[in-house]
Design an enzyme around this catalytic site. Structure first.
Site, PDB file in Angstrom:
ATOM      1  N   TRP A 131     -11.807   1.611 -41.242  1.00 39.99           N
ATOM      2  CA  TRP A 131     -10.427   1.942 -41.618  1.00 39.99           C
ATOM      3  C   TRP A 131      -9.604   2.110 -40.333  1.00 39.99           C
ATOM      4  O   TRP A 131     -10.036   2.781 -39.393  1.00 39.99           O
ATOM      5  CB  TRP A 131     -10.419   3.221 -42.445  1.00 39.99           C
ATOM      6  CG  TRP A 131      -9.065   3.713 -42.857  1.00 39.99           C
ATOM      7  CD1 TRP A 131      -8.039   2.977 -43.382  1.00 39.99           C
ATOM      8  CD2 TRP A 131      -8.606   5.070 -42.817  1.00 39.99           C
ATOM      9  NE1 TRP A 131      -6.967   3.792 -43.669  1.00 39.99           N
ATOM     10  CE2 TRP A 131      -7.287   5.093 -43.340  1.00 39.99           C
ATOM     11  CE3 TRP A 131      -9.184   6.278 -42.411  1.00 39.99           C
ATOM     12  CZ2 TRP A 131      -6.533   6.256 -43.439  1.00 39.99           C
ATOM     13  CZ3 TRP A 131      -8.443   7.451 -42.516  1.00 39.99           C
ATOM     14  CH2 TRP A 131      -7.134   7.430 -43.014  1.00 39.99           C
ATOM     15  N   ASP A 178     -17.436   9.468 -45.193  1.00 45.70           N
ATOM     16  CA  ASP A 178     -16.049   9.431 -45.665  1.00 45.70           C
ATOM     17  C   ASP A 178     -16.094   8.840 -47.070  1.00 45.70           C
ATOM     18  O   ASP A 178     -16.440   7.668 -47.242  1.00 45.70           O
ATOM     19  CB  ASP A 178     -15.196   8.573 -44.722  1.00 45.70           C
ATOM     20  CG  ASP A 178     -13.720   8.589 -45.115  1.00 45.70           C
ATOM     21  OD1 ASP A 178     -12.892   8.086 -44.327  1.00 45.70           O
ATOM     22  OD2 ASP A 178     -13.395   9.092 -46.202  1.00 45.70           O
ATOM     23  N   LYS A 192      -7.150   8.205 -54.603  1.00 45.03           N
ATOM     24  CA  LYS A 192      -7.313   6.950 -55.340  1.00 45.03           C
ATOM     25  C   LYS A 192      -7.904   7.161 -56.733  1.00 45.03           C
ATOM     26  O   LYS A 192      -7.453   6.540 -57.685  1.00 45.03           O
ATOM     27  CB  LYS A 192      -8.218   5.978 -54.546  1.00 45.03           C
ATOM     28  CG  LYS A 192      -7.593   5.472 -53.273  1.00 45.03           C
ATOM     29  CD  LYS A 192      -7.861   6.403 -52.115  1.00 45.03           C
ATOM     30  CE  LYS A 192      -7.337   5.821 -50.823  1.00 45.03           C
ATOM     31  NZ  LYS A 192      -7.472   6.701 -49.678  1.00 45.03           N
TER      32      LYS A 192
HETATM   33  C1  LIG Z   1     -11.839   5.165 -45.700  1.00 38.37           C
HETATM   34  C2  LIG Z   1     -10.597   5.985 -45.924  1.00 38.37           C
HETATM   35  N1  LIG Z   1     -10.617   7.322 -45.623  1.00 38.37           N
HETATM   36  C3  LIG Z   1      -9.513   8.092 -45.819  1.00 38.37           C
HETATM   37  C4  LIG Z   1      -8.340   7.552 -46.292  1.00 38.37           C
HETATM   38  C5  LIG Z   1      -7.135   8.498 -46.471  1.00 38.37           C
HETATM   39  O1  LIG Z   1      -7.083   8.967 -47.791  1.00 38.37           O
HETATM   40  P1  LIG Z   1      -6.268  10.271 -48.177  1.00 38.37           P
HETATM   41  O2  LIG Z   1      -7.198  11.133 -48.938  1.00 38.37           O
HETATM   42  O3  LIG Z   1      -5.107   9.794 -49.037  1.00 38.37           O
HETATM   43  O4  LIG Z   1      -5.784  10.947 -46.940  1.00 38.37           O
HETATM   44  C6  LIG Z   1      -8.251   6.171 -46.578  1.00 38.37           C
HETATM   45  C7  LIG Z   1      -6.975   5.575 -47.038  1.00 38.37           C
HETATM   46  N2  LIG Z   1      -6.821   4.359 -46.990  1.00 38.37           N
HETATM   47  C8  LIG Z   1      -5.725   3.568 -47.482  1.00 38.37           C
HETATM   48  C9  LIG Z   1      -4.336   4.139 -47.247  1.00 38.37           C
HETATM   49  C10 LIG Z   1      -4.086   4.541 -45.810  1.00 38.37           C
HETATM   50  O5  LIG Z   1      -4.306   3.707 -44.902  1.00 38.37           O
HETATM   51  O6  LIG Z   1      -3.655   5.684 -45.606  1.00 38.37           O
HETATM   52  C11 LIG Z   1      -5.834   2.134 -46.908  1.00 38.37           C
HETATM   53  O7  LIG Z   1      -6.831   1.853 -46.216  1.00 38.37           O
HETATM   54  O8  LIG Z   1      -4.966   1.307 -47.233  1.00 38.37           O
HETATM   55  C12 LIG Z   1      -9.402   5.393 -46.412  1.00 38.37           C
HETATM   56  O9  LIG Z   1      -9.392   4.087 -46.702  1.00 38.37           O
END
Ligand SMILES: Cc1[nH+]cc(COP(=O)(O)O)c(/C=N/[C@@H](CC(=O)O)C(=O)O)c1O
Length: 395
Positions: A130, A209, A244
């Protein structure tokens, strides 16, 4: 005073999503950011989440500051979901869990904690990973490096083990618990068990993660990596997200858990996590966390949520098949089976940055420049358009 401040280049994912929102073209398709869109191209409000929110609002509870570590009902619900209420590690108080600000907040709190208490440890990131992982750890002053993860369209498990087998003890190894971002390629069960053994033997510190729980094989099935590390008996960190799987992106539901050898160490770890939280954002927001806790702690809402996650997962699988079928017809001789074998929200298309640019500029189809496609942005109305655009840039 601020003349020396450099301009921000922007985030490869969030800036692209902003560009999409501003794009005036009819029929534009957003396959960039990792967000689940329904068949109408909308971000759904899940019925289970709406019902939970109604209960939270009806309570009309006062909104004092939460404790630094977050709400007790949220933290216990997360432990029950991820580890099982009856697991000996939960019963023995060996797990320190904090309510974060999305899993991003959990990653940041963990990064500050690791920088403070594992000052010589590097963080090993999968290559690729990521986009924001490196920035989070390096933003906390931690040196990052990588382990091989993806080669010729498949998992490079031998390459991964070879590098990790040489990693210094107490190195942190960041792993995607399921639905790898950006490749959609996961370890199988035997590989997770083999990896857990090596991590313990080499005294490495795993950091899972779990951002897409439920989008692989199911809410319980997607915990295989967690259960494997838990059964292996060693310490590990786990950041998880409700963005998500509850479609609650803006409510920032997420947590960080640290599995420790005993309750005394867990108490000390929790204390240091609270210190990191206090000096970052002091305490987490109430509303989103209470909505999440209500879904998880109300049996009928949990059951309804489980079905809703299954429906989202199933729709993504249907879109994978649909795109695979249309593309295979439009571009005979080219193998698109990766759409069927890869799991979760993303597929790693292998398109070059230039081809991705062409998709956006000439066809208004947005992918991340790495070639990552968020398959959850596909629907029956746009799958032909996307396949046509991909066929055009692949010629
Ligand atoms: C692997 C991973 N870890 C953490 C997150 C962050 O999640 P949150 O709980 O909302 O803080 C994301 C978000 N990924 C998507 C959005 C972004 O980039 O923020 C993406 O990869 O498009 C991930 O893809």
């Amino acid at each position: 005073m601020f003349a020396h401040i450099p301009p921000y280049a922007g985030d490869p994912i969030l800036s692209l999503n902003e560009a999409f929102q501003k794009d005036p073209r009819e029929g534009k398709v957003n396959l960039s950011i990792g967000i689940y869109f329904d068949e109408d191209g909308k971000i759904p409000a899940l019925a289970s989440v709406r019902a939970a929110e109604k209960l939270v609002v009806e309570k009309a509870a006062a909104r004092p500051y939460l404790p630094m570590e977050g709400a007790a009902n949220f933290r216990s619900a997360v432990q029950n979901l991820l580890f099982g209420a009856d697991h000996p590690a939960v019963r023995a108080g060996r797990i320190a869990t904090i309510q974060g600000v999305g899993s991003s907040g959990g990653l940041k709190v963990a990064a500050d904690f690791l920088h403070a208490h594992f000052p010589t440890s590097k963080v090993f990131l999968s290559n690729p990973t990521w986009d924001n992982h490196r920035a989070v750890f390096e933003g906390s002053g931690i040196e990052t490096t990588t382990y091989p993860y993806y080669k010729d369209g498949a998992l490079d498990f031998d390459g991964m083990l070879e590098v990790l087998d040489k990693a210094p003890a107490r190195s942190v190894v960041l792993l995607h618990a399921c639905c790898h971002n950006p490749t959609g390629v996961d370890l199988n069960r035997g590989q997770w068990q083999r990896l857990a053994q090596l991590l313990n033997e080499r005294e490495l510190l795993p950091f899972l993660d779990l951002a897409y729980q439920g989008y692989g094989d199911g809410l319980d099935e997607d915990l295989f990596a967690v259960k494997t590390l838990l059964d292996a008996g060693g310490p590990f960190l786990l950041a998880n997200s409700f963005s998500k799987n509850m479609s609650l992106y803006g409510e920032r539901g997420g947590a960080l858990s640290v599995v420790c050898p005993d309750a005394a160490q867990a108490d000390k770890v929790l204390g240091q996590l609270k210190f990191m939280i206090r000096r970052n954002y002091s305490n987490p927001p109430t509303h989103g966390g209470q909505v999440v806790a209500t879904v998880l702690n109300t049996p009928e809402l949990y059951a309804q949520w489980k079905d809703e996650v299954a429906a989202m997962r199933t729709r993504i699988l249907a879109m994978r098949s649909a795109l695979h079928e249309v593309l295979s017809t439009k571009v005979p001789g080219r193998n698109f089976d990766y759409f069927l074998s890869q799991r979760g929200m993303f597929s790693y298309t292998g398109l070059s940055p230039e081809q991705v640019d062409a998709l956006k500029n000439e066809h208004a189809v947005y992918l991340v420049r790495s070639g990552r496609m968020c398959v959850a942005g596909l629907n029956r109305r746009n799958v032909e358009v996307v396949a046509g655009a991909m066929a055009a840039v692949l010629r």
